[in-house]
Design a protein around this motif. Structure first.
Motif, PDB file in Angstrom:
ATOM      1  N   ARG A  47      19.831  22.061  51.236  1.00  0.00           N
ATOM      2  CA  ARG A  47      19.236  22.133  49.903  1.00  0.00           C
ATOM      3  C   ARG A  47      20.250  22.688  48.889  1.00  0.00           C
ATOM      4  O   ARG A  47      20.411  22.152  47.794  1.00  0.00           O
ATOM      5  N   TYR A  48      20.945  23.756  49.271  1.00  0.00           N
ATOM      6  CA  TYR A  48      21.925  24.345  48.360  1.00  0.00           C
ATOM      7  C   TYR A  48      23.082  23.388  48.086  1.00  0.00           C
ATOM      8  O   TYR A  48      23.610  23.333  46.967  1.00  0.00           O
ATOM      9  N   ALA A  49      23.485  22.637  49.104  1.00  0.00           N
ATOM     10  CA  ALA A  49      24.542  21.646  48.901  1.00  0.00           C
ATOM     11  C   ALA A  49      24.075  20.576  47.921  1.00  0.00           C
ATOM     12  O   ALA A  49      24.833  20.140  47.039  1.00  0.00           O
ATOM     13  N   GLY A  50      22.825  20.141  48.073  1.00  0.00           N
ATOM     14  CA  GLY A  50      22.273  19.154  47.146  1.00  0.00           C
ATOM     15  C   GLY A  50      22.169  19.688  45.735  1.00  0.00           C
ATOM     16  O   GLY A  50      22.461  18.977  44.762  1.00  0.00           O
ATOM     17  N   VAL A  51      21.751  20.932  45.597  1.00  0.00           N
ATOM     18  CA  VAL A  51      21.656  21.564  44.280  1.00  0.00           C
ATOM     19  C   VAL A  51      23.021  21.590  43.606  1.00  0.00           C
ATOM     20  O   VAL A  51      23.163  21.238  42.422  1.00  0.00           O
ATOM     21  N   ALA A  52      24.032  22.004  44.362  1.00  0.00           N
ATOM     22  CA  ALA A  52      25.386  22.087  43.806  1.00  0.00           C
ATOM     23  C   ALA A  52      25.862  20.711  43.340  1.00  0.00           C
ATOM     24  O   ALA A  52      26.481  20.594  42.269  1.00  0.00           O
ATOM     25  N   TYR A  53      25.574  19.680  44.122  1.00  0.00           N
ATOM     26  CA  TYR A  53      26.038  18.345  43.746  1.00  0.00           C
ATOM     27  C   TYR A  53      25.308  17.829  42.508  1.00  0.00           C
ATOM     28  O   TYR A  53      25.925  17.222  41.618  1.00  0.00           O
ATOM     29  N   GLY A 105      21.831  10.145  46.343  1.00  0.00           N
ATOM     30  CA  GLY A 105      20.594   9.877  47.076  1.00  0.00           C
ATOM     31  C   GLY A 105      20.259  10.967  48.074  1.00  0.00           C
ATOM     32  O   GLY A 105      19.100  11.381  48.197  1.00  0.00           O
ATOM     33  N   LEU A 106      21.258  11.462  48.781  1.00  0.00           N
ATOM     34  CA  LEU A 106      21.023  12.498  49.793  1.00  0.00           C
ATOM     35  C   LEU A 106      20.628  13.838  49.171  1.00  0.00           C
ATOM     36  O   LEU A 106      20.069  14.692  49.863  1.00  0.00           O
ATOM     37  N   SER A 107      20.924  14.027  47.891  1.00  0.00           N
ATOM     38  CA  SER A 107      20.543  15.271  47.217  1.00  0.00           C
ATOM     39  C   SER A 107      19.317  15.097  46.325  1.00  0.00           C
ATOM     40  O   SER A 107      18.971  16.001  45.574  1.00  0.00           O
ATOM     41  N   ASN A 108      18.663  13.950  46.424  1.00  0.00           N
ATOM     42  CA  ASN A 108      17.494  13.646  45.592  1.00  0.00           C
ATOM     43  C   ASN A 108      16.274  14.439  46.066  1.00  0.00           C
ATOM     44  O   ASN A 108      15.795  14.218  47.181  1.00  0.00           O
ATOM     45  N   PRO A 109      15.730  15.331  45.262  1.00  0.00           N
ATOM     46  CA  PRO A 109      14.577  16.138  45.701  1.00  0.00           C
ATOM     47  C   PRO A 109      13.372  15.291  46.081  1.00  0.00           C
ATOM     48  O   PRO A 109      12.679  15.589  47.053  1.00  0.00           O
ATOM     49  N   LYS A 110      13.115  14.219  45.314  1.00  0.00           N
ATOM     50  CA  LYS A 110      11.965  13.363  45.620  1.00  0.00           C
ATOM     51  C   LYS A 110      12.102  12.743  46.992  1.00  0.00           C
ATOM     52  O   LYS A 110      11.143  12.715  47.766  1.00  0.00           O
ATOM     53  N   LEU A 111      13.282  12.231  47.305  1.00  0.00           N
ATOM     54  CA  LEU A 111      13.495  11.582  48.592  1.00  0.00           C
ATOM     55  C   LEU A 111      13.402  12.589  49.731  1.00  0.00           C
ATOM     56  O   LEU A 111      12.803  12.303  50.777  1.00  0.00           O
ATOM     57  N   ILE A 112      13.969  13.767  49.550  1.00  0.00           N
ATOM     58  CA  ILE A 112      13.944  14.780  50.603  1.00  0.00           C
ATOM     59  C   ILE A 112      12.517  15.211  50.917  1.00  0.00           C
ATOM     60  O   ILE A 112      12.100  15.272  52.083  1.00  0.00           O
ATOM     61  N   VAL A 145      18.589   6.411  51.308  1.00  0.00           N
ATOM     62  CA  VAL A 145      17.158   6.218  51.589  1.00  0.00           C
ATOM     63  C   VAL A 145      16.942   5.893  53.064  1.00  0.00           C
ATOM     64  O   VAL A 145      16.088   6.486  53.738  1.00  0.00           O
ATOM     65  N   LEU A 146      17.724   4.953  53.573  1.00  0.00           N
ATOM     66  CA  LEU A 146      17.578   4.552  54.981  1.00  0.00           C
ATOM     67  C   LEU A 146      17.861   5.714  55.922  1.00  0.00           C
ATOM     68  O   LEU A 146      17.119   5.938  56.899  1.00  0.00           O
ATOM     69  N   LEU A 147      18.919   6.463  55.643  1.00  0.00           N
ATOM     70  CA  LEU A 147      19.255   7.606  56.495  1.00  0.00           C
ATOM     71  C   LEU A 147      18.131   8.635  56.521  1.00  0.00           C
ATOM     72  O   LEU A 147      17.747   9.135  57.584  1.00  0.00           O
ATOM     73  N   CYS A 148      17.582   8.948  55.344  1.00  0.00           N
ATOM     74  CA  CYS A 148      16.537   9.972  55.265  1.00  0.00           C
ATOM     75  C   CYS A 148      15.249   9.525  55.948  1.00  0.00           C
ATOM     76  O   CYS A 148      14.614  10.307  56.660  1.00  0.00           O
ATOM     77  N   LEU A 149      14.851   8.271  55.747  1.00  0.00           N
ATOM     78  CA  LEU A 149      13.603   7.795  56.338  1.00  0.00           C
ATOM     79  C   LEU A 149      13.701   7.697  57.860  1.00  0.00           C
ATOM     80  O   LEU A 149      12.782   8.103  58.581  1.00  0.00           O
ATOM     81  N   VAL A 150      14.807   7.152  58.336  1.00  0.00           N
ATOM     82  CA  VAL A 150      14.977   7.037  59.793  1.00  0.00           C
ATOM     83  C   VAL A 150      15.074   8.415  60.426  1.00  0.00           C
ATOM     84  O   VAL A 150      14.462   8.686  61.476  1.00  0.00           O
ATOM     85  N   ALA A 151      15.821   9.326  59.796  1.00  0.00           N
ATOM     86  CA  ALA A 151      15.939  10.690  60.312  1.00  0.00           C
ATOM     87  C   ALA A 151      14.581  11.374  60.336  1.00  0.00           C
ATOM     88  O   ALA A 151      14.244  12.098  61.287  1.00  0.00           O
ATOM     89  N   SER A 152      13.784  11.157  59.298  1.00  0.00           N
ATOM     90  CA  SER A 152      12.444  11.748  59.254  1.00  0.00           C
ATOM     91  C   SER A 152      11.574  11.223  60.384  1.00  0.00           C
ATOM     92  O   SER A 152      10.880  11.991  61.069  1.00  0.00           O
TER      93      SER A 152
END
Length: 205
Positions: free
Chosen positions: A76-82, A119-126, A50-57
């Motif tokens: 996105r494809y990496a997240g889907v696979a995971y 978390g990094l592959s979470n569609p809602k968070l992305i 969560v922290l990584l995604c928000l700060v990066a955004s």
């Protein structure tokens, strides 16, 4: 950032976090299999994502994705696979008998890493981090204090829901002692993770 904007942000985050998704499902399933205390490492991994995604955004990652959609597609494809991998693993998870205790222990770093990748592959968070989060930052005001308030608010709300789902998982563990119920839960959890993977596959930068 005005108090009104912050209030809207808090309401939005509260509702988004409360809605079942990969993060909350992962917290609940880990709590069921390993107990709420062991699931703390999983929660730390999810929160790090969560922290990584928000700060990066906030630093412009959303704009980068729009300028380079192929990069977004790669992630996105990496997240889907995971997520699909998590779904298959949940579907095929080992069934424990009534006289067995919690699942075989895993190291804290393993639980943390699984939480981080989930978390990094979470569609809602992305989607939230790339499209919605930057809109709450007023470019006319100091950046750092706004970022600290927004991220801090998110962490508090997300942690509250982690606790709710973790203790819910602990209570659900007793109900899941019969083999048939465990199998049903594993199938449902696996199908949901695969569904989340499909949702991420359909998302756009």
């Amino acid at each position: 950032m005005t108090l009104h904007v912050w209030s809207l942000y808090v309401v939005a985050v509260f509702l988004i976090s409360a809605t079942p998704g990969p993060n909350m499902l992962h917290v609940m399933s880990q709590s069921i299999h390993f107990g709420p205390r062991r699931a703390l490492a999983t929660m730390c991994g999810l929160m790090s994502a969560v922290l990584l995604c928000l700060v990066a955004s906030a630093l412009g990652l959303g704009a980068l994705f729009k300028a380079a959609p192929r990069l977004f597609d790669l992630l996105r494809y990496a997240g889907v696979a995971y997520l699909i991998y998590l779904g298959i693993r949940a579907w095929r998870a080992r069934i424990s008998t009534d006289d067995e205790g919690p699942g075989s222990p895993r190291s804290g770093w393993t639980l943390f890493g699984t939480g981080l990748l989930t978390g990094l592959s979470n569609p809602k968070l992305i989607v939230f981090a790339a499209a919605l989060f930057p809109q709450f930052i007023d470019p006319q005001r100091a950046f750092a204090p706004q970022l600290a308030i927004l991220v801090g608010s998110f962490v508090v709300i997300e942690s509250f829901w982690y606790a709710v789902y973790a203790f819910g998982g602990m209570r659900l563990a007793a109900w899941l002692r019969p083999v048939a119920r465990q199998r049903l839960f594993n199938r449902l959890t696996g199908a949901l993770f695969v569904g989340f993977g499909g949702a991420l596959l359909g998302s756009r930068a």
